[in-house]
Write an enzyme that holds these catalytic residues in place. Sequence first.
Site, mmCIF file in Angstrom:
data_model
loop_
_atom_site.group_PDB
_atom_site.id
_atom_site.type_symbol
_atom_site.label_atom_id
_atom_site.label_comp_id
_atom_site.label_asym_id
_atom_site.label_seq_id
_atom_site.Cartn_x
_atom_site.Cartn_y
_atom_site.Cartn_z
ATOM 1 C CE LYS A 1 -2.249 -0.900 3.869
ATOM 2 N NZ LYS A 1 -1.597 -2.146 4.338
ATOM 3 N NE ARG B 1 7.987 -2.897 6.219
ATOM 4 C CZ ARG B 1 6.714 -2.495 6.264
ATOM 5 N NH1 ARG B 1 6.111 -2.113 5.155
ATOM 6 N NH2 ARG B 1 6.050 -2.504 7.393
ATOM 7 N NE ARG C 1 2.088 -4.581 11.537
ATOM 8 C CZ ARG C 1 3.080 -4.355 10.674
ATOM 9 N NH1 ARG C 1 4.233 -4.978 10.802
ATOM 10 N NH2 ARG C 1 2.908 -3.496 9.692
ATOM 11 N NE ARG D 1 6.680 -0.437 10.414
ATOM 12 C CZ ARG D 1 5.543 -0.326 9.739
ATOM 13 N NH1 ARG D 1 5.547 0.185 8.523
ATOM 14 N NH2 ARG D 1 4.412 -0.733 10.260
ATOM 15 N NE ARG E 1 -4.197 -0.974 10.464
ATOM 16 C CZ ARG E 1 -3.103 -0.446 9.916
ATOM 17 N NH1 ARG E 1 -3.098 0.776 9.462
ATOM 18 N NH2 ARG E 1 -2.015 -1.182 9.821
HETATM 19 P P1 AMP Z 1 0.938 0.600 9.326
HETATM 20 O O1 AMP Z 1 2.202 1.348 9.039
HETATM 21 O O2 AMP Z 1 -0.213 1.099 8.525
HETATM 22 O O3 AMP Z 1 1.117 -0.891 9.228
HETATM 23 O O4 AMP Z 1 0.556 0.932 10.855
HETATM 24 C C1 AMP Z 1 1.431 0.569 11.914
HETATM 25 C C2 AMP Z 1 0.659 0.515 13.216
HETATM 26 O O5 AMP Z 1 0.100 1.801 13.534
HETATM 27 C C3 AMP Z 1 -0.533 -0.424 13.246
HETATM 28 O O6 AMP Z 1 -0.175 -1.770 13.509
HETATM 29 C C4 AMP Z 1 -1.390 0.174 14.364
HETATM 30 O O7 AMP Z 1 -0.854 -0.118 15.653
HETATM 31 C C5 AMP Z 1 -1.194 1.668 14.138
HETATM 32 N N1 AMP Z 1 -2.218 2.172 13.174
HETATM 33 C C6 AMP Z 1 -1.985 2.679 11.928
HETATM 34 N N2 AMP Z 1 -3.137 3.039 11.336
HETATM 35 C C7 AMP Z 1 -4.128 2.739 12.212
HETATM 36 C C8 AMP Z 1 -5.547 2.838 12.173
HETATM 37 N N3 AMP Z 1 -6.197 3.316 11.096
HETATM 38 N N4 AMP Z 1 -6.237 2.437 13.274
HETATM 39 C C9 AMP Z 1 -5.618 1.962 14.365
HETATM 40 N N5 AMP Z 1 -4.282 1.814 14.456
HETATM 41 C C10 AMP Z 1 -3.527 2.197 13.398
#
Ligand code: AMP
Length: 216
Positions: free
Chosen positions: A11, A125, A169, A158, A86
């Site tokens: 994404k 990654r 996740r 990360r 989400r």
């Molecule tokens: P991502 O980089 O999109 O994988 O987001 C990393 C982490 O940030 C996720 O595993 C959540 O802990 C938090 N996070 C990001 N976007 C959201 C969202 N829309 N709702 C809740 N938590 C989020």
Amino acid sequence: MVFLGPPGAGKGTQAAIIRDRYGIPHVSTGEIIRDAIAGGTPMGDKVRVVVESGKLVPDEMIGDIVAERLGREDARNGFLLDGFPRTIRQAEILENVMSARNEGLTAVIKLDVGDDQVVLRLSGRRVCAACGALSHTEFSAPKRQGVCDACGGRLEQRRDDREEVIRRRLSVYHEQTEPLVAHYAALGLLRVIDGDRPCGEVTRDVLAAIEGGAAA
Ligand code: AMP
């Protein structure tokens, strides 16, 4: 536009390409949260443990962050959401933001990638601590191990890209985010694209989905 799909589906990569092509901001809630954690803001301190364990930040908190971000000048002509919504509650929050703007979403693009592929992608990654460029220990290995090809910065993993957190996740994704697929399909907005292909092929289909608009 909204990009939907499991973590590691591509994404962020596709969103950066679309951002450059259309000149609209790429709003990644994950990135906003990681910046807040790194900067030690009160919000960052509050969510650090949740994020590092692979769970979701509370809906209302993330809704406020997104509403503020979409209210900025650069998002006036459109935006690309990556990692939001989400949950069904977050989709409702987004619908409220959109109706206050008198607008609707153009498309919800779902990138499909299987769980095993996600684990392979995310566990290898690496992110450059200096410039944010992505690499992969196997699929796009840097010339010098641990060193960014683009800027010479240090490559890091990360904290939520460790295998046990990736599995958490993924299960959060299946339980809480996947219901959005049916939600957006019912609204006629959903475009599903096979994300398990070379980046350029995925981009071609993403562009076709956007240019075909919601009715394609
Ligand atoms: P991502 O980089 O999109 O994988 O987001 C990393 C982490 O940030 C996720 O595993 C959540 O802990 C938090 N996070 C990001 N976007 C959201 C969202 N829309 N709702 C809740 N938590 C989020």
